[in-house]
Design a protein around this motif. Structure first.
Motif, PDB file in Angstrom:
ATOM      1  N   CYS A  32       0.835  -1.088   0.077  1.00 25.03           N
ATOM      2  CA  CYS A  32       0.006   0.146  -0.070  1.00 25.03           C
ATOM      3  C   CYS A  32       0.932   1.392  -0.006  1.00 25.03           C
ATOM      4  CB  CYS A  32      -0.864   0.087   1.491  1.00 25.03           C
ATOM      5  SG  CYS A  32      -2.439  -1.062   1.238  1.00 25.03           S
ATOM      6  N   SER A  33       1.943   1.133   0.827  1.00 33.53           N
ATOM      7  CA  SER A  33       2.880   2.318   0.786  1.00 33.53           C
ATOM      8  C   SER A  33       3.534   2.595  -0.517  1.00 33.53           C
ATOM      9  CB  SER A  33       3.906   2.157   1.899  1.00 33.53           C
ATOM     10  OG  SER A  33       3.301   2.009   3.157  1.00 33.53           O
ATOM     11  N   ILE A  34       3.669   1.595  -1.346  1.00 32.60           N
ATOM     12  CA  ILE A  34       4.499   1.761  -2.551  1.00 32.60           C
ATOM     13  C   ILE A  34       3.370   2.297  -3.589  1.00 32.60           C
ATOM     14  CG2 ILE A  34       5.496   0.648  -4.616  1.00 32.60           C
ATOM     15  CD1 ILE A  34       6.820  -1.362  -2.507  1.00 32.60           C
ATOM     16  N   LEU A  35       2.024   1.787  -3.448  1.00 33.36           N
ATOM     17  CA  LEU A  35       1.282   2.099  -4.517  1.00 33.36           C
ATOM     18  C   LEU A  35       0.655   3.644  -4.254  1.00 33.36           C
ATOM     19  CD1 LEU A  35      -1.089  -1.010  -4.451  1.00 33.36           C
ATOM     20  CD2 LEU A  35       0.726  -0.502  -6.193  1.00 33.36           C
ATOM     21  N   ARG A  36       0.622   4.195  -2.912  1.00 25.84           N
ATOM     22  CA  ARG A  36       0.193   5.431  -2.530  1.00 25.84           C
ATOM     23  C   ARG A  36       1.441   6.320  -2.851  1.00 25.84           C
ATOM     24  NH1 ARG A  36      -1.339   3.361   2.617  1.00 25.84           N
ATOM     25  NH2 ARG A  36      -4.022   3.108   2.540  1.00 25.84           N
ATOM     26  N   SER A  37       2.581   6.164  -2.765  1.00 27.78           N
ATOM     27  CA  SER A  37       3.824   6.956  -3.124  1.00 27.78           C
ATOM     28  C   SER A  37       3.983   7.174  -4.458  1.00 27.78           C
ATOM     29  CB  SER A  37       4.964   6.540  -2.469  1.00 27.78           C
ATOM     30  OG  SER A  37       5.427   5.149  -2.780  1.00 27.78           O
ATOM     31  N   THR A  38       3.631   6.345  -5.290  1.00 25.33           N
ATOM     32  CA  THR A  38       3.736   6.262  -6.678  1.00 25.33           C
ATOM     33  C   THR A  38       2.615   6.908  -7.608  1.00 25.33           C
ATOM     34  OG1 THR A  38       3.152   4.102  -6.946  1.00 25.33           O
ATOM     35  CG2 THR A  38       5.578   4.598  -6.757  1.00 25.33           C
ATOM     36  N   GLY A  39       1.631   7.009  -6.871  1.00 26.44           N
ATOM     37  CA  GLY A  39       0.421   7.393  -7.560  1.00 26.44           C
ATOM     38  C   GLY A  39      -0.093   6.543  -8.682  1.00 26.44           C
ATOM     39  N   VAL A  40       0.165   5.382  -8.649  1.00 24.00           N
ATOM     40  CA  VAL A  40      -0.276   4.424  -9.700  1.00 24.00           C
ATOM     41  C   VAL A  40      -1.732   4.147  -9.942  1.00 24.00           C
ATOM     42  CG1 VAL A  40       1.759   2.987  -9.698  1.00 24.00           C
ATOM     43  CG2 VAL A  40      -0.077   2.376  -8.551  1.00 24.00           C
ATOM     44  N   ASN A  41      -2.235   4.115 -10.721  1.00 22.80           N
ATOM     45  CA  ASN A  41      -3.963   4.099 -11.018  1.00 22.80           C
ATOM     46  C   ASN A  41      -4.192   2.811 -11.843  1.00 22.80           C
ATOM     47  OD1 ASN A  41      -3.130   4.588 -13.616  1.00 22.80           O
ATOM     48  ND2 ASN A  41      -4.315   6.659 -13.709  1.00 22.80           N
ATOM     49  N   ALA A  42      -3.476   1.670 -12.141  1.00 24.02           N
ATOM     50  CA  ALA A  42      -3.532   0.385 -12.312  1.00 24.02           C
ATOM     51  C   ALA A  42      -2.416  -0.612 -12.208  1.00 24.02           C
ATOM     52  CB  ALA A  42      -3.574   0.644 -14.305  1.00 24.02           C
ATOM     53  N   CYS A  43      -2.734  -1.820 -11.936  1.00 21.04           N
ATOM     54  CA  CYS A  43      -1.757  -2.797 -11.401  1.00 21.04           C
ATOM     55  C   CYS A  43      -1.856  -4.106 -12.336  1.00 21.04           C
ATOM     56  CB  CYS A  43      -2.076  -3.093 -10.021  1.00 21.04           C
ATOM     57  SG  CYS A  43      -0.660  -4.023  -9.303  1.00 21.04           S
ATOM     58  N   VAL A  44      -0.631  -4.570 -12.740  1.00 26.52           N
ATOM     59  CA  VAL A  44      -0.655  -5.848 -13.475  1.00 26.52           C
ATOM     60  C   VAL A  44       0.149  -6.780 -12.797  1.00 26.52           C
ATOM     61  CG1 VAL A  44       0.098  -6.830 -15.742  1.00 26.52           C
ATOM     62  CG2 VAL A  44      -0.766  -4.633 -15.723  1.00 26.52           C
ATOM     63  N   PHE A  45      -0.323  -7.992 -12.680  1.00 24.04           N
ATOM     64  CA  PHE A  45       0.314  -9.051 -11.887  1.00 24.04           C
ATOM     65  C   PHE A  45       0.728 -10.118 -12.721  1.00 24.04           C
ATOM     66  CE2 PHE A  45       0.769 -12.822  -9.342  1.00 24.04           C
ATOM     67  CZ  PHE A  45       1.243 -12.511  -8.075  1.00 24.04           C
ATOM     68  N   THR A  46       2.091 -10.186 -13.121  1.00 24.50           N
ATOM     69  CA  THR A  46       2.787 -10.951 -13.973  1.00 24.50           C
ATOM     70  C   THR A  46       3.877 -11.879 -13.137  1.00 24.50           C
ATOM     71  OG1 THR A  46       4.869  -9.531 -14.328  1.00 24.50           O
ATOM     72  CG2 THR A  46       2.624  -9.215 -15.770  1.00 24.50           C
ATOM     73  N   ALA A  47       3.810 -11.593 -11.821  1.00 29.54           N
ATOM     74  CA  ALA A  47       4.716 -12.414 -10.892  1.00 29.54           C
ATOM     75  C   ALA A  47       4.269 -13.948 -10.923  1.00 29.54           C
ATOM     76  CB  ALA A  47       4.763 -11.797  -9.442  1.00 29.54           C
ATOM     77  N   GLY A  48       5.327 -14.916 -10.406  1.00 32.85           N
ATOM     78  CA  GLY A  48       4.857 -16.187 -10.207  1.00 32.85           C
ATOM     79  C   GLY A  48       6.224 -17.269 -10.404  1.00 32.85           C
ATOM     80  N   VAL A  49       6.287 -18.005  -9.656  1.00 31.67           N
ATOM     81  CA  VAL A  49       7.345 -19.203  -9.716  1.00 31.67           C
ATOM     82  C   VAL A  49       6.873 -20.272 -10.630  1.00 31.67           C
ATOM     83  CG1 VAL A  49       7.960 -18.745  -7.478  1.00 31.67           C
ATOM     84  CG2 VAL A  49       6.437 -20.390  -7.954  1.00 31.67           C
ATOM     85  N   GLY A  50       5.552 -20.260 -10.982  1.00 35.59           N
ATOM     86  CA  GLY A  50       5.162 -20.995 -11.947  1.00 35.59           C
ATOM     87  C   GLY A  50       5.479 -22.416 -12.005  1.00 35.59           C
ATOM     88  N   THR A  51       6.125 -23.155 -13.043  1.00 31.13           N
ATOM     89  CA  THR A  51       6.556 -24.463 -12.848  1.00 31.13           C
ATOM     90  C   THR A  51       7.840 -24.822 -12.495  1.00 31.13           C
ATOM     91  OG1 THR A  51       7.137 -24.516 -15.417  1.00 31.13           O
ATOM     92  CG2 THR A  51       4.947 -25.140 -14.695  1.00 31.13           C
ATOM     93  N   HIS A  52       8.813 -23.432 -12.194  1.00 28.43           N
ATOM     94  CA  HIS A  52      10.012 -23.809 -11.749  1.00 28.43           C
ATOM     95  C   HIS A  52      10.250 -23.460 -10.297  1.00 28.43           C
ATOM     96  CE1 HIS A  52      10.964 -23.040 -16.047  1.00 28.43           C
ATOM     97  NE2 HIS A  52      10.158 -22.088 -15.949  1.00 28.43           N
ATOM     98  N   GLY A  53       9.306 -23.457  -9.385  1.00 32.09           N
ATOM     99  CA  GLY A  53       9.448 -23.445  -7.960  1.00 32.09           C
ATOM    100  C   GLY A  53       8.690 -24.391  -7.474  1.00 32.09           C
ATOM    101  N   GLY A  54       8.808 -24.693  -6.121  1.00 34.73           N
ATOM    102  CA  GLY A  54       8.341 -25.802  -5.221  1.00 34.73           C
ATOM    103  C   GLY A  54       6.902 -25.641  -4.939  1.00 34.73           C
ATOM    104  N   ILE A  55       6.079 -26.637  -4.458  1.00 29.63           N
ATOM    105  CA  ILE A  55       4.725 -26.268  -4.450  1.00 29.63           C
ATOM    106  C   ILE A  55       4.596 -25.355  -3.339  1.00 29.63           C
ATOM    107  CG2 ILE A  55       2.841 -27.359  -3.406  1.00 29.63           C
ATOM    108  CD1 ILE A  55       3.650 -29.972  -4.502  1.00 29.63           C
TER     109      ILE A  55
END
Length: 237
Positions: A74-97
């Motif tokens: 929340c602190s990051i989003l407030r300080s940067t004044g963003v108005n949209a967010c894209v979630f592309t993160a993930g370990v996918g098939t390369h990480g553990g369960i």
């Protein structure tokens, strides 16, 4: 439309980097109409943040999806004044369960909760193809937990108050984008090929969703490369 300042969660990943590049190109192309502000890169580690700042000259912040709190984001989003967010993160098939559930699932949940708390309404989640079809993925070797985590994240996004778009690409590949996808009513034509999609085309679709919330808000869109130009695909939604 309102000028877009987009936070990219997972900006150091393959799709995240392509999205950063495309937003910066769009910003240069549309400089006169001020559609795009500088994007914000949100990454896992200090070294990644420094590298992205040097390479792309964008504001970069560290947010550990596993360990950091919703209030930290929340602190990051407030300080940067963003108005949209894209979630592309993930370990996918390369990480553990464990990481599938702490990053791909709970990490997504944290981001949604932070967006709701600070009033960032526009949210795009990169998920996976045919997530609701257990018969499709239940017996895919090594992928069951991945699909369960992504499906659960999708359901949380759908239950939120956000103006979300869930993009469900097939198997992602590197290489030059084609600029074309399959119409939604023909998506299963690519089932034998694993619904393959170039990452660059996924980034292009994210751009289009950000530019056209009236067509894509609170929608789930399956994606695979095909023969329909992306702009025509968008016009048909």
């Amino acid at each position: 439309m309102e000028s877009l300042r987009v936070a990219i969660i997972g900006a150091n990943g393959k799709t995240g980097r392509l999205l950063l590049s495309q937003i910066l190109k769009e910003q240069q192309k549309r400089e006169g109409d001020k559609v795009w502000q500088n994007p914000v890169a949100i990454v896992h580690a200090d070294e990644q943040a420094r590298h992205l700042m040097d390479e792309y000259h964008v504001d970069s912040y560290v947010f550990d999806l596993e360990k950091a709190s919703v209030d930290d984001l929340c602190s990051i989003l407030r300080s940067t004044g963003v108005n949209a967010c894209v979630f592309t993160a993930g370990v996918g098939t390369h990480g553990g369960i464990d990481q599938l559930f702490t990053v791909d699932l709970d990490g997504c949940i944290k981001v949604v909760e932070a967006c709701e708390k600070v009033g960032v309404q526009r949210f795009i989640h990169v998920s996976a193809i045919r997530i609701e079809d257990r018969e499709f993925w239940w017996n895919l070797e090594g992928l069951k937990s991945y699909f369960i985590a992504k499906r659960s994240a999708d359901h949380f996004v759908k239950s939120s108050s956000l103006d979300f778009t869930i993009l469900q690409p097939g198997w992602l590949h590197v290489g030059e984008g084609t600029g074309k996808v399959l119409p939604l009513d023909r998506i299963n034509e690519k089932s034998s090929e694993g619904y393959s999609l170039k990452r660059e085309d996924l980034a292009s679709m994210i751009i289009q969703c950000l530019l056209h919330p009236e067509k894509t808000s609170r929608r789930t869109i399956c994606l695979a490369n095909g023969d329909q130009p992306i702009d025509k695909f968008m016009a048909c939604l």
